[in-house]
Design a protein around this motif. Structure first.
Motif, PDB file in Angstrom:
ATOM      1  N   UNK A   1      -0.578   5.415 -27.651  1.00 17.24           N
ATOM      2  CA  UNK A   1      -1.580   5.469 -26.580  1.00 17.24           C
ATOM      3  C   UNK A   1      -2.757   4.548 -26.846  1.00 17.24           C
ATOM      4  N   UNK A   2      -3.490   4.274 -25.773  1.00 22.33           N
ATOM      5  CA  UNK A   2      -4.748   3.548 -25.911  1.00 22.33           C
ATOM      6  C   UNK A   2      -5.786   4.199 -25.009  1.00 22.33           C
ATOM      7  N   UNK A   3      -7.031   3.838 -25.237  1.00 26.92           N
ATOM      8  CA  UNK A   3      -8.094   4.288 -24.356  1.00 26.92           C
ATOM      9  C   UNK A   3      -7.949   3.604 -23.007  1.00 26.92           C
ATOM     10  N   UNK A   4      -8.492   4.221 -21.982  1.00 27.48           N
ATOM     11  CA  UNK A   4      -8.483   3.629 -20.649  1.00 27.48           C
ATOM     12  C   UNK A   4      -9.849   2.998 -20.419  1.00 27.48           C
ATOM     13  N   UNK A   5      -9.896   1.676 -20.550  1.00 21.20           N
ATOM     14  CA  UNK A   5     -11.176   0.974 -20.485  1.00 21.20           C
ATOM     15  C   UNK A   5     -11.608   0.753 -19.046  1.00 21.20           C
ATOM     16  N   UNK A   6     -12.900   0.626 -18.853  1.00 21.30           N
ATOM     17  CA  UNK A   6     -13.446   0.229 -17.552  1.00 21.30           C
ATOM     18  C   UNK A   6     -13.097  -1.230 -17.287  1.00 21.30           C
ATOM     19  N   UNK A   7     -13.170  -1.626 -16.014  1.00 23.78           N
ATOM     20  CA  UNK A   7     -12.893  -3.016 -15.659  1.00 23.78           C
ATOM     21  C   UNK A   7     -13.810  -3.935 -16.447  1.00 23.78           C
ATOM     22  N   UNK A   8     -13.208  -4.924 -17.111  1.00 24.80           N
ATOM     23  CA  UNK A   8     -13.977  -5.864 -17.909  1.00 24.80           C
ATOM     24  C   UNK A   8     -14.054  -5.506 -19.377  1.00 24.80           C
ATOM     25  N   UNK A   9     -13.745  -4.241 -19.729  1.00 24.39           N
ATOM     26  CA  UNK A   9     -13.694  -3.842 -21.127  1.00 24.39           C
ATOM     27  C   UNK A   9     -12.253  -3.901 -21.611  1.00 24.39           C
ATOM     28  N   UNK A  10     -12.074  -3.782 -22.920  1.00 25.98           N
ATOM     29  CA  UNK A  10     -10.752  -3.890 -23.508  1.00 25.98           C
ATOM     30  C   UNK A  10     -10.235  -2.512 -23.913  1.00 25.98           C
TER      31      UNK A  10
ATOM     32  N   UNK B   1       0.826  -1.206   0.000  1.00 22.37           N
ATOM     33  CA  UNK B   1       0.000   0.000   0.000  1.00 22.37           C
ATOM     34  C   UNK B   1       0.860   1.256   0.000  1.00 22.37           C
ATOM     35  N   UNK B   2       0.283   2.338  -0.521  1.00 25.21           N
ATOM     36  CA  UNK B   2       0.922   3.654  -0.469  1.00 25.21           C
ATOM     37  C   UNK B   2      -0.147   4.708  -0.237  1.00 25.21           C
ATOM     38  N   UNK B   3       0.269   5.791   0.405  1.00 30.35           N
ATOM     39  CA  UNK B   3      -0.590   6.962   0.564  1.00 30.35           C
ATOM     40  C   UNK B   3      -0.220   7.941  -0.547  1.00 30.35           C
ATOM     41  N   UNK B   4      -1.207   8.333  -1.344  1.00 30.41           N
ATOM     42  CA  UNK B   4      -0.934   9.148  -2.529  1.00 30.41           C
ATOM     43  C   UNK B   4      -1.731  10.446  -2.513  1.00 30.41           C
ATOM     44  N   UNK B   5      -1.307  11.356  -3.381  1.00 32.85           N
ATOM     45  CA  UNK B   5      -2.081  12.556  -3.641  1.00 32.85           C
ATOM     46  C   UNK B   5      -3.364  12.165  -4.384  1.00 32.85           C
ATOM     47  N   UNK B   6      -4.388  12.945  -4.175  1.00 30.11           N
ATOM     48  CA  UNK B   6      -5.653  12.696  -4.884  1.00 30.11           C
ATOM     49  C   UNK B   6      -5.632  13.517  -6.173  1.00 30.11           C
ATOM     50  N   UNK B   7      -5.343  12.871  -7.265  1.00 28.27           N
ATOM     51  CA  UNK B   7      -5.182  13.526  -8.556  1.00 28.27           C
ATOM     52  C   UNK B   7      -6.407  13.294  -9.440  1.00 28.27           C
ATOM     53  N   UNK B   8      -6.509  14.085 -10.492  1.00 31.61           N
ATOM     54  CA  UNK B   8      -7.553  13.872 -11.501  1.00 31.61           C
ATOM     55  C   UNK B   8      -6.948  13.059 -12.639  1.00 31.61           C
ATOM     56  N   UNK B   9      -7.319  11.781 -12.768  1.00 33.82           N
ATOM     57  CA  UNK B   9      -6.680  10.928 -13.776  1.00 33.82           C
ATOM     58  C   UNK B   9      -7.014  11.383 -15.191  1.00 33.82           C
ATOM     59  N   UNK B  10      -6.047  11.265 -16.094  1.00 35.06           N
ATOM     60  CA  UNK B  10      -6.293  11.529 -17.504  1.00 35.06           C
ATOM     61  C   UNK B  10      -6.837  10.256 -18.162  1.00 35.06           C
ATOM     62  N   UNK B  11      -7.779  10.378 -19.087  1.00 34.71           N
ATOM     63  CA  UNK B  11      -8.427   9.203 -19.688  1.00 34.71           C
ATOM     64  C   UNK B  11      -7.601   8.589 -20.813  1.00 34.71           C
ATOM     65  N   UNK B  12      -6.355   8.248 -20.505  1.00 33.45           N
ATOM     66  CA  UNK B  12      -5.470   7.706 -21.539  1.00 33.45           C
ATOM     67  C   UNK B  12      -4.481   6.739 -20.898  1.00 33.45           C
ATOM     68  N   UNK B  13      -4.216   5.650 -21.595  1.00 32.32           N
ATOM     69  CA  UNK B  13      -3.112   4.764 -21.238  1.00 32.32           C
ATOM     70  C   UNK B  13      -1.917   5.218 -22.069  1.00 32.32           C
ATOM     71  N   UNK B  14      -0.887   5.714 -21.397  1.00 31.34           N
ATOM     72  CA  UNK B  14       0.281   6.258 -22.087  1.00 31.34           C
ATOM     73  C   UNK B  14       1.307   5.139 -22.272  1.00 31.34           C
TER      74      UNK B  14
END
Length: 298
Positions: free
Chosen positions: A154-163, A99-112
């Motif tokens: 890059x690719x899209x960032x899919x929801x769990x269960x999607x590709x 585990x780690x304690x992290x900053x609360x960031x706004x994720x970008x909708x991309x797999x880099x």
């Protein structure tokens, strides 16, 4: 190794998200507790059998790389201790190293994604079209060919269960804007080049890697989630590499190769994994952690 954690349980903390591997909890308004479970996903499907100790190894190798690349890009770590935020009665032995304690960031909708070699979905796209994410590649490349220079795919960032889906750079520009897209691309390639050079000195080829980025409240870009792990990268033994084959690996390609032998449509639910594949995967992750970071977990 500590207890196997397939799904974390932290009473009193709000669980914001359960991903393919990580469970994310709110710590106030500005921090998160990120827990790396022992879940394994392949082809974007969570498999039913955990890999003992995997979450701890992922967390430790990510922390190693976050520290090594801090001169290139800020990361999500706060430096706050996990013990200070765990609910009463929860074992630090079970959660401290995963585990780690992290900053609360706004994720970008991309797999880099940075690729230095042609493998995986990139190889399949190249075979079909001679291109990858809109980039024209030289003719005559083979499976696992080294590219003339690393490329950003890059690719899209899919929801769990999607590709996830490979997309062009222009698609990312349309999603997040040109300036931010260029920042993500340039940082992804800089991190990959730095890490690939470091790893090669230790006998490992990093064929490709996937990164995630987020913005803080002031709009500053940070790398987040995980970094250069056997889950997010392909690690090959340099002394066993050759073109034309899917090389031996220190990552979950070992599981993917097994799954490709099954009559499975790569949709949930995933199939059970035999004990020898589970143990072989665990050993490969442990060897990568040792070779790259000289970390051994009991």
């Amino acid at each position: 190794m500590s207890s196997v954690v397939f799904q974390s349980s932290l009473p009193g903390l709000e669980c914001l998200h359960r991903g393919k591997v990580r469970d994310v909890y709110a710590i106030g308004d500005d921090r998160l507790l990120m827990v790396a479970s022992d879940r394994l996903s392949a082809f974007d499907v969570i498999l039913p059998d955990p890999i003992p100790g995997k979450g701890e190894m992922l967390c430790q190798i990510s922390n190693f790389w976050f520290a090594k690349t801090a001169h290139l890009v800020p990361n999500h770590l706060t430096g706050d201790s996990v013990a200070s935020v765990l609910p009463p009665g929860v074992s630090l032995q079970d959660y401290g190293r995963r585990s780690v304690v992290t900053k609360r960031l706004r994720p970008l909708p991309v797999e880099a994604i940075a690729r230095g070699y042609l493998i995986g979905s990139g190889w399949k796209d190249y075979q079909a079209s001679g291109r990858l994410c809109g980039i024209e590649l030289p003719v005559g490349l083979q499976q696992a060919s080294k590219l003339q220079q690393p490329i950003f795919t890059p690719s899209t960032k899919a929801a769990v269960g999607d590709h996830d889906e490979n997309v062009s750079f222009d698609t990312i520009v349309a999603a997040i804007g040109a300036e931010l897209a260029e920042q993500v691309r340039d940082l992804t390639l800089a991190i990959y080049r730095y890490a690939a050079d470091y790893a090669l000195e230790r006998g490992i080829i990093i064929a490709d890697t996937k990164l995630e980025f987020g913005l803080d409240g002031s709009g500053k870009l940070h790398v987040m989630d995980e970094m250069l792990t056997p889950d997010s990268s392909r690690f090959w033994p340099a002394d066993q590499y050759r073109e034309g084959i899917s090389p031996p690996s220190y990552d979950k390609q070992f599981v993917r190769d097994y799954l490709e032998t099954l009559d499975w449509n790569k949709q949930a639910p995933g199939p059970s994994i035999p004990g020898d594949i589970i143990e072989g995967t665990r050993q490969r992750y442990a060897e990568a952690l040792w070779k790259l970071a000289e970390i051994k977990l009991d």
